[in-house]
Design an enzyme around this catalytic site. Structure first.
Site, mmCIF file in Angstrom:
data_model
loop_
_atom_site.group_PDB
_atom_site.id
_atom_site.type_symbol
_atom_site.label_atom_id
_atom_site.label_comp_id
_atom_site.label_asym_id
_atom_site.label_seq_id
_atom_site.Cartn_x
_atom_site.Cartn_y
_atom_site.Cartn_z
ATOM 1 N N THR A 1 0.873 -1.171 0.000
ATOM 2 C CA THR A 1 0.000 0.000 0.000
ATOM 3 C C THR A 1 0.911 1.223 0.000
ATOM 4 O OG1 THR A 1 -1.811 -1.111 1.148
ATOM 5 C CG2 THR A 1 -1.743 1.294 1.269
ATOM 6 N N LYS B 1 -7.301 1.618 -3.411
ATOM 7 C CA LYS B 1 -7.004 1.221 -2.020
ATOM 8 C C LYS B 1 -7.215 2.415 -1.085
ATOM 9 C CE LYS B 1 -5.604 -1.123 1.537
ATOM 10 N NZ LYS B 1 -4.320 -1.824 1.678
ATOM 11 N N LYS C 1 -0.510 5.277 8.481
ATOM 12 C CA LYS C 1 0.305 5.393 7.268
ATOM 13 C C LYS C 1 -0.596 5.495 6.041
ATOM 14 C CE LYS C 1 1.467 2.321 4.451
ATOM 15 N NZ LYS C 1 1.860 1.099 3.726
#
Length: 289
Positions: A98, A173, A241
């Protein structure tokens, strides 16, 4: 059967690589920054391990990576011992990290110059999804390259979709994480309200989960949230994050994400409570403190 490399044997990468070897029947070579973990993986699953990403990727048809962030990704691809230094013409690099859409586009362009394919392919489903081989994979890249890679990716996935050109997988995502953040905060507030009202949370969820309020988070997290148990799952540090990536992209494209920004700060509060490795459902702990 294909010759495959897998770079990064973390919580997600370790079982994903195992599914490529065992379920997919591919010949897998692994690399991990901590060599002992790569050696343990080989002892458990077979295959081979290499001392650098460059050596792991040499001669392989497909090279997967699942590392921490943009900088880690650049290191294992473009560094002196990076995978891009040895990948053969016509191979495909599949990035399950990611990361930002920006780094995905950067690496896709570099791969094009070197005559091999690149797919940004972040995953959703958490540790359990990786272990059970039922991840959702959101891909960005060229359709022809995607079609070649899809049967291999399906070794650890139940849903694999092409979202658009390079970077589209990462953008999808981001949407996934934006939606999760809002859902978990709403669930946390709902359970907190119910507890304060003296209701039986199990009875409440049994009813409302069958209606418009129902969600994966409700079905899979309400019990542990009600019990105040968070020592498992997708860590708060990782979620922060990811939300940071979302907010940075929003700054670039002009999107307004007020709820996401607020929930990100709530997760910051959880970190201050000592919950850096708690599951993302720990938003309830902040309300209950």
């Amino acid at each position: 059967m294909a010759d495959v490399a897998f770079i990064g044997l973390g919580v997600m990468g370790y079982p994903m690589a195992a599914h490529l070897q065992n379920k997919g029947g591919h010949k897998v070579t692994v690399y991990n920054r901590t060599a002992a973990k790569a050696q343990s993986w080989v002892k458990e699953h077979g295959g081979a391990h290499a001392p650098t990403p460059r050596e792991a990727a040499a001669g392989k048809n497909f090279v997967f990576a699942c590392v921490g962030n943009d900088d880690d990704l650049r290191s294992v691809t473009l560094g002196e011992d990076g995978a891009f230094q040895s990948m053969k013409e016509g191979a495909v690099f599949i990035d399950n990290t990611t990361a930002s859409a920006e780094v995905a586009r950067e690496l896709a362009e570099e791969a094009r110059k070197r005559d091999f394919g690149f797919i940004d392919a972040p995953v959703s489903g958490g540790q359990a999804g990786a272990e059970n081989g039922i991840l959702t994979v959101m891909c960005g890249g060229e359709e022809a390259v995607f079609e070649r890679a899809k049967p291999v990716i399906e070794s650890f996935a139940r849903m694999v979709g092409l979202m658009g050109p390079a970077g589209a997988g990462q953008l999808t995502k981001m949407i996934n994480q934006i939606c999760i953040a809002g859902l978990v905060q709403g669930l946390a507030e709902g359970i907190h309200f119910g507890q304060k009202a003296g209701l039986d949370i199990e009875k409440v969820v049994d009813v409302i989960s069958k209606g418009a309020a129902g969600s994966w988070q409700m079905e899979n997290r309400h019990k542990t949230m009600n019990q105040g148990t968070y020592d498992f799952g997708f860590a708060v540090d990782w979620m922060r994050k990811d939300l940071g990536i979302c907010l940075a992209e929003a700054d670039r494209n002009g999107a307004s994400l007020p709820v996401t920004a607020l929930v990100d700060q709530f997760y910051k509060d959880v970190q201050k409570m000592g919950g850096r490795r708690w599951d993302t459902s720990s938003l309830l702990a902040r309300l209950a403190k």
